[in-house]
Write an enzyme that holds these catalytic residues in place. Structure first.
Site, PDB file in Angstrom:
ATOM      1  N   CYS A  32       0.960  -1.105   0.166  1.00 23.96           N
ATOM      2  CA  CYS A  32       0.024   0.087   0.121  1.00 23.96           C
ATOM      3  C   CYS A  32       0.837   1.282   0.024  1.00 23.96           C
ATOM      4  CB  CYS A  32      -0.875   0.037   1.142  1.00 23.96           C
ATOM      5  SG  CYS A  32      -0.016   0.026   2.744  1.00 23.96           S
ATOM      6  N   HIS A  41      -1.980   0.848   7.362  1.00 26.02           N
ATOM      7  CA  HIS A  41      -2.624   0.951   5.962  1.00 26.02           C
ATOM      8  C   HIS A  41      -2.282   2.349   5.507  1.00 26.02           C
ATOM      9  CE1 HIS A  41      -4.145  -0.409   2.062  1.00 26.02           C
ATOM     10  NE2 HIS A  41      -5.374   0.480   2.259  1.00 26.02           N
ATOM     11  N   ASN A  49      -8.239   4.425  -2.160  1.00 25.97           N
ATOM     12  CA  ASN A  49      -7.541   3.321  -1.527  1.00 25.97           C
ATOM     13  C   ASN A  49      -7.000   2.555  -2.550  1.00 25.97           C
ATOM     14  OD1 ASN A  49      -6.969   1.311   0.197  1.00 25.97           O
ATOM     15  ND2 ASN A  49      -9.011   0.726   0.757  1.00 25.97           N
TER      16      ASN A  49
END
Length: 308
Positions: A115, A251, A271
């Site tokens: 991520c 994250h 995202n």
């Protein structure tokens, strides 16, 4: 007899729902055993969704929460109670900002804890387009393979990767160094753009984050994405979970704006779980809600960019 008929009817209805869900999300199962296992997981998640508002049977509905955490996060550290890091300059910011129009479509990290690479390329892409009027898609795989200050699919941090880009004299294009979702050997490619400086802010000020987004564009932010309610987030809703931690980051996502509607104030966040999750890969997060999920605890962005 009636109870048996009811049980069979419900079982059939559940399997029909599962097959429809699988078709919608292009799910293919290797064998009957995997099909039955994923069906059982789907039913568990269905019970969760029925008991929790603002959740839905989205693309991750056949994953256990443990599987989800192991494969779709990529930042794991705790923000201390006190920090000596720089604070954001708090200035009057517009009522709303939305940088989605300067961004590429949301990308998909797959089952790799990368991520940190996606939020890094996102802020670079956004800043280059904002300042220079050119939209590129930069290589996450180059960061996975070449950035030794981070850990590829085992996690990393955008403050490190932004420094790597500056010290490496830039980053190449995704088309020249495509994403594989596994760590490989570093390859040399032509770099196209670089950052001339970067900044990390950890003061926890949501007002400060508004100012950063308004003035600088998209910002890479850490958050706690480990709640089941986030895995099964329902698009269009403002995400809020009282059990979401404000100091445990796991994250990295990209804050591209903020605003409000009849349901409250929100952050607009991109995202890296593909366009099938959330609203084309984006979600809304509660704003001015005691740093929901730690949204203001760790902000990272380039202070300048240039083409090479």
């Amino acid at each position: 007899m009636f109870a048996l008929i009811l049980f069979v009817s419900l079982a059939c209805a559940n399997e029909v729902a599962f097959k429809q869900w699988a078709a919608t999300h292009n799910k293919v199962f290797a064998n009957r055993a995997e099909y039955l296992y994923r069906f059982a997981v789907f039913l568990d998640n269905k019970k969760f969704v029925e008991a929790n508002a603002n959740t839905e049977l989205n693309v991750f509905a056949d994953m256990t929460h443990e599987e989800f955490i192991q494969t779709h996060l990529g930042m794991t550290y705790e923000v201390p109670e006190t920090t000596s890091n720089v604070k954001a300059a708090v200035k009057a910011a517009p009522e709303s900002v939305d940088w989605r129009s300067i961004m590429n479509p949301a990308k998909d990290q797959g089952q790799c804890g990368s991520c940190w690479t996606f939020c890094t390329t996102a802020v670079l892409e956004g800043r280059v387009n904002k300042d220079l009027g050119k939209l590129y898609s930069f290589s996450e795989q180059q960061l996975v393979d070449c950035d030794a200050s981070d850990n590829g699919c085992e996690g990393g941090h955008p403050s490190n990767s932004l420094k790597f880009i500056q010290e490496n004299n830039g980053l190449g294009l995704e088309s020249d160094y495509p994403y594989k979702a596994v760590a490989g050997t570093c390859k040399k490619v032509k770099n196209v753009a670089t950052v001339t400086g970067s900044r990390r802010v950890t003061d926890g000020s949501e007002t400060g984050l508004q100012t950063i987004i308004a003035e600088n564009g998209p910002v890479a932010v850490g958050m706690d994405a480990s709640r089941p309610s986030f895995q099964l987030y329902k698009k269009g809703t403002i995400y809020s979970d009282t059990k979401c931690r404000s100091r445990m980051m796991n994250h990295c996502v990209t804050a591209v704006g903020y605003g409000s509607n009849s349901n409250g104030k929100y952050w607009i966040i991109r995202n890296s779980w593909g366009t099938s999750w959330g609203d084309a890969g984006y979600f809304l997060l509660a704003r001015d809600s005691n740093n929901m999920c730690g949204i203001g605890r760790d902000s990272n962005y380039p202070t300048g960019v240039k083409l090479i």
